[in-house]
Motif scaffolding. Sequence first.
Motif, PDB file in Angstrom:
ATOM      1  N   GLN A 144      69.409  12.312  37.586  1.00  0.00           N
ATOM      2  CA  GLN A 144      69.043  13.557  36.828  1.00  0.00           C
ATOM      3  C   GLN A 144      70.077  14.591  36.853  1.00  0.00           C
ATOM      4  O   GLN A 144      71.024  14.625  37.687  1.00  0.00           O
ATOM      5  CB  GLN A 144      67.856  14.420  37.883  1.00  0.00           C
ATOM      6  N   ARG A 145      69.925  15.419  35.987  1.00  0.00           N
ATOM      7  CA  ARG A 145      70.978  16.456  35.467  1.00  0.00           C
ATOM      8  C   ARG A 145      70.439  17.672  35.884  1.00  0.00           C
ATOM      9  O   ARG A 145      69.133  17.812  35.452  1.00  0.00           O
ATOM     10  CB  ARG A 145      71.422  16.537  34.024  1.00  0.00           C
ATOM     11  N   PRO A 201      62.164   9.737  36.209  1.00  0.00           N
ATOM     12  CA  PRO A 201      63.451   9.344  36.866  1.00  0.00           C
ATOM     13  C   PRO A 201      64.685   9.652  36.182  1.00  0.00           C
ATOM     14  O   PRO A 201      65.445   9.940  36.841  1.00  0.00           O
ATOM     15  CB  PRO A 201      63.359   7.905  37.065  1.00  0.00           C
ATOM     16  N   ARG A 202      64.594  10.053  34.964  1.00  0.00           N
ATOM     17  CA  ARG A 202      65.608  10.697  34.067  1.00  0.00           C
ATOM     18  C   ARG A 202      65.353  11.804  33.562  1.00  0.00           C
ATOM     19  O   ARG A 202      66.144  12.159  32.729  1.00  0.00           O
ATOM     20  CB  ARG A 202      65.914   9.446  32.816  1.00  0.00           C
ATOM     21  N   PHE A 224      74.347  23.886  37.560  1.00  0.00           N
ATOM     22  CA  PHE A 224      73.932  23.526  36.113  1.00  0.00           C
ATOM     23  C   PHE A 224      75.136  22.453  35.749  1.00  0.00           C
ATOM     24  O   PHE A 224      76.167  22.751  35.849  1.00  0.00           O
ATOM     25  CB  PHE A 224      73.803  24.452  34.976  1.00  0.00           C
ATOM     26  N   GLY A 225      74.635  21.299  35.348  1.00  0.00           N
ATOM     27  CA  GLY A 225      75.342  20.132  34.760  1.00  0.00           C
ATOM     28  C   GLY A 225      75.701  19.176  35.871  1.00  0.00           C
ATOM     29  O   GLY A 225      76.167  18.040  35.653  1.00  0.00           O
ATOM     30  N   ASP A 226      75.535  19.583  37.291  1.00  0.00           N
ATOM     31  CA  ASP A 226      75.575  18.493  38.086  1.00  0.00           C
ATOM     32  C   ASP A 226      74.545  17.161  37.934  1.00  0.00           C
ATOM     33  O   ASP A 226      73.584  17.621  37.456  1.00  0.00           O
ATOM     34  CB  ASP A 226      75.198  19.229  39.629  1.00  0.00           C
ATOM     35  N   VAL A 227      74.902  16.201  38.502  1.00  0.00           N
ATOM     36  CA  VAL A 227      73.970  14.884  38.300  1.00  0.00           C
ATOM     37  C   VAL A 227      73.800  14.370  39.689  1.00  0.00           C
ATOM     38  O   VAL A 227      74.790  14.108  40.404  1.00  0.00           O
ATOM     39  CB  VAL A 227      74.526  13.843  37.374  1.00  0.00           C
ATOM     40  N   VAL A 228      72.408  14.351  39.998  1.00  0.00           N
ATOM     41  CA  VAL A 228      72.261  13.615  41.356  1.00  0.00           C
ATOM     42  C   VAL A 228      71.670  12.297  40.952  1.00  0.00           C
ATOM     43  O   VAL A 228      70.884  12.123  40.125  1.00  0.00           O
ATOM     44  CB  VAL A 228      71.128  14.082  42.232  1.00  0.00           C
ATOM     45  N   ALA A 232      61.095  14.864  41.740  1.00  0.00           N
ATOM     46  CA  ALA A 232      61.009  13.694  40.874  1.00  0.00           C
ATOM     47  C   ALA A 232      60.852  12.450  41.509  1.00  0.00           C
ATOM     48  O   ALA A 232      61.331  12.384  42.900  1.00  0.00           O
ATOM     49  CB  ALA A 232      62.610  13.491  40.169  1.00  0.00           C
ATOM     50  N   LEU A 233      60.162  11.346  40.937  1.00  0.00           N
ATOM     51  CA  LEU A 233      59.730  10.136  41.540  1.00  0.00           C
ATOM     52  C   LEU A 233      60.686   9.193  40.991  1.00  0.00           C
ATOM     53  O   LEU A 233      61.001   9.021  39.976  1.00  0.00           O
ATOM     54  CB  LEU A 233      58.235   9.855  41.685  1.00  0.00           C
TER      55      LEU A 233
END
Length: 329
Positions: free
Chosen positions: A321-322, A124-125, A299-303, A196-197
């Motif tokens: 996540q980045r 998750p991270r 690149f660099g975006d975070v969701v 990703a979970l």
Amino acid sequence: MKLGSLKEGGRDGTLIVVSRDLTRAVRATGIAATLQVALEDWSNLAPRLNALSESLNSGDADGVFDLDFNVLAAPLPRAYEFVDGSAYLPHVERVRRARGADVPESFYTDPLMYQATSAAFYGPRDAVRVVSEDYGIDLEAEIVVITDDVPMAVTPAQAAAHIQLIGLVNDVSLRNLIPGELNKGFGFLQSKPRSALSPVFVTPDELGASWRDNKVHLPLLTHINGEWFGAPEAGVDMQFDFSQLVAHAAKTRPLSAGTIVGSGTIANEDTSKGASCFAEKRTVETLRDGKPSTPFMKFGDVVRIEMKNSDGSHIFGAIEQRIEQQPLP
């Protein structure tokens, strides 16, 4: 109960039971070393895991430690199968309308589904790693259910009894690679990398009245770089419920314990609820303005993807996540 996995003990992690408030945990290795092992003997091991969960939540468990999301693997770090549906037809209808195509009548009676990547899932991270921004990096915020062993040719009513856990997924898509793959007539491969979970999977009872009719009746909230992106209602506009999706996947083959079945991108007819992927947002812009104005992720975006109870408490923890560049070998 809530279950997760630590990044220790090999590729399949170490099973932990997590407190209802997501602040504490205890290793469950005295019951099952991994979540996969637990699912393969679910009828026998689930009651023991539930007893440990009750002990943890009442403050009576031994070996309790503070939960740190950064040391969590995906609850199932790898799975035998991940099959992903497309149960929210407003999304399908809009995408097809934007390119001038009709929705075939069969889409309303027979679920869309493909075989997704399951050899490994991001925690998750963990960062989402992609070689190039030119691939068109997108998220897909979805709900997943996890089954025990499902016999071949089950009915939806029978399939419902095999849904043991519920979680969230960021089903990463590389949108600019999809058209070329679909034009070959043989489905996704390069355009669907690792997903990703959520930090934990939960048993359906953790959702209370929000789990009914084999659907989750809560909004799924997504932020991009800290800004609200969408919160569509997961229980609304879902053409096929999870029992139907599981039965569809099992029509011609049994499903192994630990199979993950995805809902597809959550979308509502009401576009004011926002979106669960950039493709949806760009489609709405195209239908409104004649062309999309929102770029895909950089690149660099975070969701951040999460779901909360009506009281504001977290259910699964957040996927956060980045997007990072993967260097070439």
